[in-house]
Structure formats: structure tokens, C-alpha cells
Design a protein around this motif. Structure first.
Motif, short mmCIF file in Angstrom:
data_model
loop_
_atom_site.label_atom_id
_atom_site.label_comp_id
_atom_site.label_asym_id
_atom_site.label_seq_id
_atom_site.Cartn_x
_atom_site.Cartn_y
_atom_site.Cartn_z
N SER A 78 0.83 -1.21 0.00
CA SER A 78 0.00 0.00 0.00
C SER A 78 0.86 1.26 0.00
O SER A 78 0.38 2.34 -0.33
N TYR A 79 2.15 1.11 0.36
CA TYR A 79 3.06 2.26 0.37
C TYR A 79 3.81 2.42 -0.95
O TYR A 79 4.57 3.38 -1.12
N VAL A 80 3.63 1.49 -1.86
CA VAL A 80 4.32 1.59 -3.15
C VAL A 80 3.60 2.61 -4.03
O VAL A 80 2.40 2.54 -4.25
N ARG A 81 4.36 3.56 -4.55
CA ARG A 81 3.78 4.62 -5.37
C ARG A 81 3.54 4.11 -6.79
O ARG A 81 4.47 3.61 -7.44
N PRO A 82 2.33 4.26 -7.29
CA PRO A 82 2.03 3.80 -8.66
C PRO A 82 2.91 4.53 -9.68
O PRO A 82 3.08 5.75 -9.61
N ARG A 109 8.80 4.44 5.78
CA ARG A 109 7.43 3.98 6.02
C ARG A 109 7.51 2.51 6.39
O ARG A 109 8.17 1.73 5.69
N GLN A 134 11.69 4.54 -4.62
CA GLN A 134 11.49 3.85 -3.36
C GLN A 134 12.33 2.58 -3.32
O GLN A 134 12.68 2.02 -4.36
N GLN A 178 12.82 6.87 -0.84
CA GLN A 178 12.02 6.53 0.35
C GLN A 178 12.11 5.04 0.65
O GLN A 178 11.77 4.21 -0.19
N GLY A 213 6.06 4.58 -9.99
CA GLY A 213 7.44 4.86 -9.57
C GLY A 213 8.29 3.62 -9.63
O GLY A 213 7.79 2.50 -9.60
#
Length: 377
Positions: A169-173, A262, A219, A240, A175
Motif C-alpha cells: 500500500s506504500y508503493v507509489r504507482p 514507512r 522507493q 524513500q 514509480g
């Protein structure tokens, strides 16, 4: 059945409610067994070894377990006329030593074994439990392979897939995400779950982090046995990190990346506030619960339940835990009958510096429900 403290205490007084549909009604714990009979529990903890991490986890887990057993049994450690007798053994963080110690505990009459603070040790203990037909509750090991390995093995915490389902859920679409891991199997699993663009395998003994400094990504997911200061220092500024949060005494090793980090965690102090948490809080050092405490607490609840219902043997214990719902420090725990995965909520958040001394504190930003973190059968 929802087995809260109230329900379990009621059971100890002889008023245990009916089990979930399809399970036999357990023997009355107030009358089952002979007076003076002991219920043997074997605790395989890590007392010695070069790696301090499993030793620390073992200490926290056993603290949580003992608090739970006392909490459920009104501090008597008794079920009716029978006393829970705890025997401890050192697994030395070695699968062979753990197996030998487990065999000895079974020979001494232990009907339940609990332990396994690394995946290799937990898997070996599961094999012993299956062969000797005793109940085994895995401690903090996260190997997916433990789930459903045999009918005798249960978990007190999440498997790695549950943690990854929350972490994604913390993975940026859109990226670029790179996975750092200590072995290829874990790197491949994390990359598949998180949709990583690349993986980098760094053996635990490595001293060369130059390749990490050249990462070109937005990330990075760090699947590492413990925080490694040199690794975190090597991660380029602006990237990140995402990781599974370690114990409190490791947080300082995240270094300058701590505020950007995160995390996902099975539990962190203050994530819950209930009677179970209050009982745990007053019993642990500095009144701060930590990773491992909540899993030990869940294990303690499962142990009492199994002993209440297992007067006639291990098969009764297994039936009593299938589809069991637990509310303790963590609420909403359910033992999945088919493979004994422990469905549960998880937390996500960040670390922040607080106070004049600059101490790190974990701040939870969201709670993941069991529906979000439970893989399909």
C-alpha cells in the motif's frame, strides 16, 4: 467463538461456551484431569548464540506469553485442578540443537511446544511436532512455508505474505521500486508481491554497499534480518525506504533515513489500548510493549485454550484452535482452520524524532484489516 479474557475465565470456572460449528464441545476444564496433574509446556527460546536479535525476540516473546497465561487464568497458571508447568530449553538459534531440545521436552511430557525465532529453527521444530504428534506454536518466524506445513503447527504472528500485502500500500504507482534482500528467494517473493522493477541481493555478511549508493529509484523495500547501519547510510537521499519495523532497540540504526521511512508492523506499543494491553504494559520493562510481546501474548491465549480442551489428547487441542477467534492485546485474530494461518490486522506508519534528546517514536498512520492482509487459501 470469540475467546476473550472473559470467555476464557468463564471456561476456567466451568462455563465454557459452545465451540464454533463443526468442533466438538471441549471437556470441562474445571473437572477434567486428576488433581495435581501438570500440563507440560515446552518453551524453546534462544539463550545463546552470536546473533543477538533472536535472543532479544525470545525474551520479549516469553514475557508476553507468561503475562497472557497469568491474565487468562487469573494469575493461577492453573486450569481447574491442573497446573501449567513450563519447561525452558535453549535452541541456540540452530535447527539441529532446537530439534534435539524439542525431542527431550516431548520425552519429559510436554504436550505443547512453542518457539522458533528464525525461519530455519521454526521449520525444524514443526517437523519434530509432526513426527511426535504434539502441538507446536511458532513464535516470530515469518516463513510462508510454516503455514499448513502439518496439522500440528500453528502461528502466533503473521507470515511474510501478510506483511507484504500491507507493505504494498506504500508503493507509489508508476514509480521505480527496488527490493533489497539477503537471499534470492525472499527478494523474488517481495518483488512479485510489490511489483518491484529490480532486486538486489546482499548476503547478510556483505561489507560492500557501493551498489546500493548507485540505486536509481523512487522507493526501496528493505527485506533485511535487522537494521544494518551501513546499509541505511548507503541508501541515496531522496529514496524513500519501506520496511518491516524491527524492535525498539534497533530503531536508531535507521539513521537519517528514519523520518522518511514507512513501515509495516504486526504490533507497536500504543497501537491498541485495552485490558490485555494494560496487563502487558505493567509487566514489561519501562512499561513499553514491543515487537514480540503481542505475539507471545497470543501464543499464551492459544496455549490455555488448547489445554482447556485437550484433556483427551492432541487431536482435541487441534480441534479447539480451528477457527478460534482471539481478543487480547491484538483483537480480531482468527486461526484459519484449513492451514492454521493466523488472520490478523497490521499497522503502517512512520518514525519521528521527539523530545530534546531526539528519541525515536513510532507513529501509526493506518491499520490494515484482516481482510486486507489475509492471502487466499
Amino acid at each position: 467463538m470469540n475467546v476473550s479474557r472473559r470467555a476464557l475465565l468463564g471456561a476456567a470456572l466451568g462455563s465454557l461456551a459452545a465451540t464454533a460449528a463443526g468442533c466438538a464441545r471441549p471437556a470441562d476444564p474445571a473437572t477434567g484431569g486428576a488433581p495435581g496433574e501438570t500440563l507440560g509446556l515446552g518453551i524453546l527460546g534462544t539463550r545463546t548464540g552470536a546473533d543477538r536479535r533472536p535472543i532479544d525476540e525470545s525474551i520479549r516473546f516469553e514475557q508476553g506469553l507468561r503475562v497472557a497465561v497469568g491474565w487468562v487464568t487469573s494469575r493461577t497458571n492453573r486450569i481447574g485442578a491442573r497446573t501449567i508447568s513450563m519447561a525452558r530449553a535453549d535452541d541456540r538459534n540452530d535447527p539441529g540443537a532446537a530439534a534435539a531440545a524439542a525431542e527431550e521436552l516431548v520425552d519429559r511430557g510436554c504436550r505443547i511446544l512453542v518457539g522458533g525465532f528464525t525461519d530455519p529453527v521454526a521449520l525444524r521444530l514443526a517437523e519434530v511436532a509432526g513426527r511426535r504428534r504434539v502441538l507446536f506454536i511458532a513464535a516470530t518466524a515469518t516463513a510462508d512455508e510454516l503455514t499448513g506445513v502439518n496439522r500440528y503447527t500453528f502461528r502466533s504472528g503473521p507470515e511474510i505474505t501478510q506483511l507484504l500485502l500491507a507493505a504494498r500500500s506504500y508503493v507509489r504507482p508508476g514509480g521505480r521500486l527496488v527490493v533489497l534482500a539477503a537471499d534470492r528467494a525472499r527478494a523474488a517473493r517481495a518483488a512479485s508481491m510489490l511489483g518491484a522493477a529490480a532486486t538486489m541481493v546482499l548476503p547478510a555478511a556483505t561489507t560492500n554497499f557501493a551498489a546500493v549508493r548507485r540505486i536509481r529509484a523512487a522507493q526501496v523495500y528493505v527485506d533485511w534480518p535487522r537494521p544494518e547501519p551501513r546499509l541505511w547510510t548507503a541508501i541515496p537521499a531522496g529514496v524513500q525506504p519501506i520496511t518491516i519495523l524491527g524492535a525498539r532497540n534497533t530503531w536508531h540504526q535507521y539513521g537519517t533515513h528514519a523520518p522518511a521511512l514507512r513501515f509495516v508492523t504486526p504490533y507497536v506499543d500504543g497501537a491498541t489500548s485495552n485490558n490485555g494491553y494494560q496487563a502487558l504494559r505493567v509487566a514489561v520493562p519501562d512499561r513499553r510493549s514491543d515487537t514480540g510481546h503481542a505475539e507471545g501474548f497470543a501464543a499464551g491465549q492459544m496455549i490455555v485454550r488448547a489445554f482447556q480442551s485437550g484433556v483427551r489428547g492432541t487431536d482435541d487441542m487441534i480441534r479447539s484452535l480451528a477457527d478460534l477467534e482471539l481478543n487480547g492485546v491484538k483483537t480480531g485474530l482468527t486461526v484459519r482452520a484449513g492451514d492454521h494461518l493466523l488472520a490478523q490486522g497490521l499497522w503502517g506508519g512512520r518514525l519521528t524524532w521527539v523530545g530534546a534528546s531526539g528519541a525515536l517514536t513510532a507513529v501509526t498512520e493506518r491499520e490494515f484489516t484482516p481482510d486486507e492482509t489475509t492471502p487466499a487459501v
